[in-house]
Design an enzyme around this catalytic site. Structure first.
Site, PDB file in Angstrom:
ATOM      1  N   VAL A  60       0.853  -1.197   0.000  1.00 32.37           N
ATOM      2  CA  VAL A  60       0.000   0.000   0.000  1.00 32.37           C
ATOM      3  C   VAL A  60       0.886   1.243   0.000  1.00 32.37           C
ATOM      4  O   VAL A  60       1.825   1.354   0.781  1.00 32.37           O
ATOM      5  CB  VAL A  60      -1.026   0.029   1.157  1.00 32.37           C
ATOM      6  CG1 VAL A  60      -2.108  -0.993   0.952  1.00 32.37           C
ATOM      7  CG2 VAL A  60      -0.379  -0.159   2.498  1.00 32.37           C
ATOM      8  N   VAL A  63       1.282   3.543   3.297  1.00 24.64           N
ATOM      9  CA  VAL A  63       1.855   2.973   4.514  1.00 24.64           C
ATOM     10  C   VAL A  63       3.157   2.254   4.175  1.00 24.64           C
ATOM     11  O   VAL A  63       4.247   2.681   4.546  1.00 24.64           O
ATOM     12  CB  VAL A  63       0.870   2.011   5.222  1.00 24.64           C
ATOM     13  CG1 VAL A  63       1.513   1.355   6.435  1.00 24.64           C
ATOM     14  CG2 VAL A  63      -0.401   2.749   5.637  1.00 24.64           C
ATOM     15  N   CYS A  64       3.049   1.146   3.456  1.00 23.21           N
ATOM     16  CA  CYS A  64       4.202   0.277   3.180  1.00 23.21           C
ATOM     17  C   CYS A  64       5.283   0.969   2.361  1.00 23.21           C
ATOM     18  O   CYS A  64       6.460   0.625   2.478  1.00 23.21           O
ATOM     19  CB  CYS A  64       3.751  -0.977   2.459  1.00 23.21           C
ATOM     20  SG  CYS A  64       2.506  -1.926   3.355  1.00 23.21           S
ATOM     21  N   LEU A  65       4.926   1.910   1.538  1.00 29.47           N
ATOM     22  CA  LEU A  65       5.886   2.682   0.756  1.00 29.47           C
ATOM     23  C   LEU A  65       6.210   4.005   1.446  1.00 29.47           C
ATOM     24  O   LEU A  65       7.375   4.357   1.620  1.00 29.47           O
ATOM     25  CB  LEU A  65       5.345   2.935  -0.652  1.00 29.47           C
ATOM     26  CG  LEU A  65       6.169   3.840  -1.565  1.00 29.47           C
ATOM     27  CD1 LEU A  65       7.589   3.316  -1.740  1.00 29.47           C
ATOM     28  CD2 LEU A  65       5.476   3.989  -2.914  1.00 29.47           C
TER      29      LEU A  65
END
Length: 158
Positions: A60, A63-65
């Site tokens: 995502v 968030v994850c990036l």
């Protein structure tokens, strides 16, 4: 490199099998950190490369990036965030994450741009195969075909 913040249950990665094993060799399971940059193993793996330029994507975007990209830039890394290799819930969320990353100095980009930058020059040893990947998935295929035709003419003239 990749991994989930919780390596069990729904977030568990499948076991590597067959020809997919190479893709899993940099799997880093985190203890529960949402921001991968806060995982000592993840950060150590980045540091072990000795490089200051990082190409990132995440499951995502917001968030994850976003979180590890912001953290890495804050520590002096040159981060390229590949937004079309990441996903998120809606356009507004994606756009907010891209704006926040851009404001922090992350280079927001696409997979095609990253590939062309790595390729750098058609004469580069990886130019031909990377150009083929780019040409096979984008409108850049016309440029690739033109390059191949030009190379064929030069080869026949020699």
């Amino acid at each position: 490199m990749g991994g989930h913040s919780i390596p069990v249950g729904r977030s568990q990665w499948p076991d590597p099998v067959g020809h997919h094993q190479r893709a899993w060799r940099y799997l880093i399971n985190r203890a529960g950190e949402i921001n991968a940059w806060k995982s000592p193993d993840f950060k150590a793996a980045i540091e072990a490369t000795g490089r200051k330029k990082i190409i990132m994507a995440g499951i995502v975007t917001d968030v994850c990036l976003l979180f590890p990209a912001l953290s890495a830039v804050a520590e002096g890394y040159d981060v390229y965030a590949v937004v079309d290799a990441s996903s998120t819930w809606d356009d507004a969320t994606r756009d907010a994450a891209m704006l926040r990353m851009s404001q922090a100095g992350v280079k927001v980009t696409t997979w095609g741009s990253v590939l062309a930058e790595v390729m750098d020059d058609w004469r580069n040893p990886v130019g031909y195969p990377l150009g083929g990947v780019l040409g096979g998935h984008t409108a850049y295929g016309l440029v690739y075909e033109s390059y191949l035709a030009q190379q064929a003419q030069q080869d026949s003239a020699e």
